[in-house]
Design an enzyme around this catalytic site. Structure first.
Site, mmCIF file in Angstrom:
data_model
loop_
_atom_site.group_PDB
_atom_site.id
_atom_site.type_symbol
_atom_site.label_atom_id
_atom_site.label_comp_id
_atom_site.label_asym_id
_atom_site.label_seq_id
_atom_site.Cartn_x
_atom_site.Cartn_y
_atom_site.Cartn_z
ATOM 1 N N LEU A 99 0.826 -1.213 0.000
ATOM 2 C CA LEU A 99 0.000 0.000 0.000
ATOM 3 C C LEU A 99 0.859 1.261 0.000
ATOM 4 O O LEU A 99 0.339 2.373 0.074
ATOM 5 C CB LEU A 99 -0.916 0.012 1.239
ATOM 6 C CG LEU A 99 -1.988 -1.069 1.305
ATOM 7 C CD1 LEU A 99 -2.756 -0.972 2.615
ATOM 8 C CD2 LEU A 99 -2.946 -0.969 0.124
ATOM 9 N N LYS A 109 15.820 -6.173 3.155
ATOM 10 C CA LYS A 109 16.222 -5.158 4.130
ATOM 11 C C LYS A 109 17.653 -5.331 4.647
ATOM 12 O O LYS A 109 18.288 -4.347 5.051
ATOM 13 C CB LYS A 109 15.247 -5.139 5.307
ATOM 14 C CG LYS A 109 13.859 -4.638 4.926
ATOM 15 C CD LYS A 109 12.952 -4.505 6.135
ATOM 16 C CE LYS A 109 11.582 -4.009 5.731
ATOM 17 N NZ LYS A 109 10.715 -3.740 6.895
ATOM 18 N N ASP A 116 11.736 1.863 10.383
ATOM 19 C CA ASP A 116 10.848 0.848 10.965
ATOM 20 C C ASP A 116 10.826 0.920 12.494
ATOM 21 O O ASP A 116 9.803 0.623 13.120
ATOM 22 C CB ASP A 116 11.299 -0.558 10.561
ATOM 23 C CG ASP A 116 10.848 -0.937 9.165
ATOM 24 O OD1 ASP A 116 9.875 -0.338 8.673
ATOM 25 O OD2 ASP A 116 11.469 -1.827 8.566
ATOM 26 N N ALA A 165 13.481 -13.686 12.335
ATOM 27 C CA ALA A 165 14.751 -13.052 12.670
ATOM 28 C C ALA A 165 15.348 -12.323 11.484
ATOM 29 O O ALA A 165 16.563 -12.161 11.386
ATOM 30 C CB ALA A 165 15.732 -14.107 13.189
ATOM 31 N N ALA A 168 12.939 -7.101 9.375
ATOM 32 C CA ALA A 168 11.839 -6.503 10.139
ATOM 33 C C ALA A 168 11.946 -6.869 11.610
ATOM 34 O O ALA A 168 11.715 -6.026 12.499
ATOM 35 C CB ALA A 168 10.501 -6.971 9.572
#
Length: 265
Positions: free
Chosen positions: A14, A64, A100, A124, A127
């Site tokens: 989104l 990430k 984050d 793990a 995030a």
């Protein structure tokens, strides 16, 4: 200026709705797109940036951690947890940040209130590292469960407590966080981890970082639950400010999301 979110899969995102709403509200002429980038394609990220003339991009699963080796500079907070979710391309330099941490903690507190808790994190990856750091900095007692021992290697902190799913013996927790992508396609993360859920009580809070679908199998285990939409909005507002130097509007974003959801019904 152009911006994007990269990830795999990416159809559920989104982020374009959120950022386009702020660009429009502040009369900033920018385009924001969702780009599906497989793990094999991540090495060509700079070519992709040049192709779409991007001034910055968000990073979601599973990139990430791996994105960090392609950056010229990483903010200390992102370096500390070993994950980046926002990249600003400025004067040819790729600068990495992690929004984050603050985005998650604000969403968690909005949903469940403030205070110190015993927290269990499932997963793990990148995030999970942000969620771990947010709770550790809050003074919470945190345990992380992973399916692979090597997943713990980048948790380079003295206060880290991690166990493999095969070693988990339950315990007492005030909150459980799903920091895995399990649930995007209707998977049950507890079944995937082969975890006995008898440790969950009526008072245990459950937060899934997944926001689409709005309700996941994980959330159904908890009377008090929340999805990751609040975190998504909060981290996006912080990323927006990094890129533009302007503050976005939470109200503007929520209105745009509500309208988008209604149109999708």
């Amino acid at each position: 200026m152009n911006y994007a979110v990269i990830g795999y899969p990416i159809k559920h995102t989104l982020s374009p709705v959120i950022h386009d709403a702020n660009f429009k509200a502040l009369n900033v002429e920018s385009d924001y797109m969702a780009l599906e980038v497989t793990p094999e394609e991540l090495g060509d990220i700079k070519a992709l940036v040049n192709e779409y003339n991007l001034s910055g991009f968000n990073v979601t699963v599973p990139h990430k951690e791996k994105i960090m080796k392609h950056l010229d500079w990483i903010a200390p907070a992102a370096e500390k947890i070993g994950a980046v979710n926002t990249v600003h391309v400025k004067d040819g330099r790729y600068c990495g940040y992690n929004t984050d941490i603050t985005g998650y903690m604000k969403a968690f507190n909005d949903a469940f209130g403030t205070g110190c808790r015993r927290v269990l994190i499932l997963g793990a990856g990148g995030a999970a590292k942000a969620v771990y750091r947010a709770h550790a900095d809050n003074g919470d007692e945190v345990t992380v469960i992973a399916r692979r021992r090597e997943s713990f290697e980048s948790f380079k902190t003295a206060d880290f407590n991690g166990v493999l799913n095969t070693e988990f013996t339950g315990g007492s927790y005030d909150a459980v966080i799903n920091a895995t992508p399990l649930g995007l396609k209707g998977e049950d993360v507890f079944e995937a981890f082969q975890l006995d859920t008898s440790f969950i009580t009526d008072d245990t809070a459950g937060m899934d970082l997944i926001y689409n679908p709005a309700v996941t199998p994980f959330m159904n285990y908890f009377n008090n639950n929340a999805n990751g939409l609040g975190m998504l909005v909060n981290q996006a507002l912080d990323a927006f400010e990094i890129w533009t130097g302007k503050q976005g509007s939470n109200k503007t974003v929520q209105t745009a999301l509500q309208q988008y959801m209604e149109e999708r019904k």
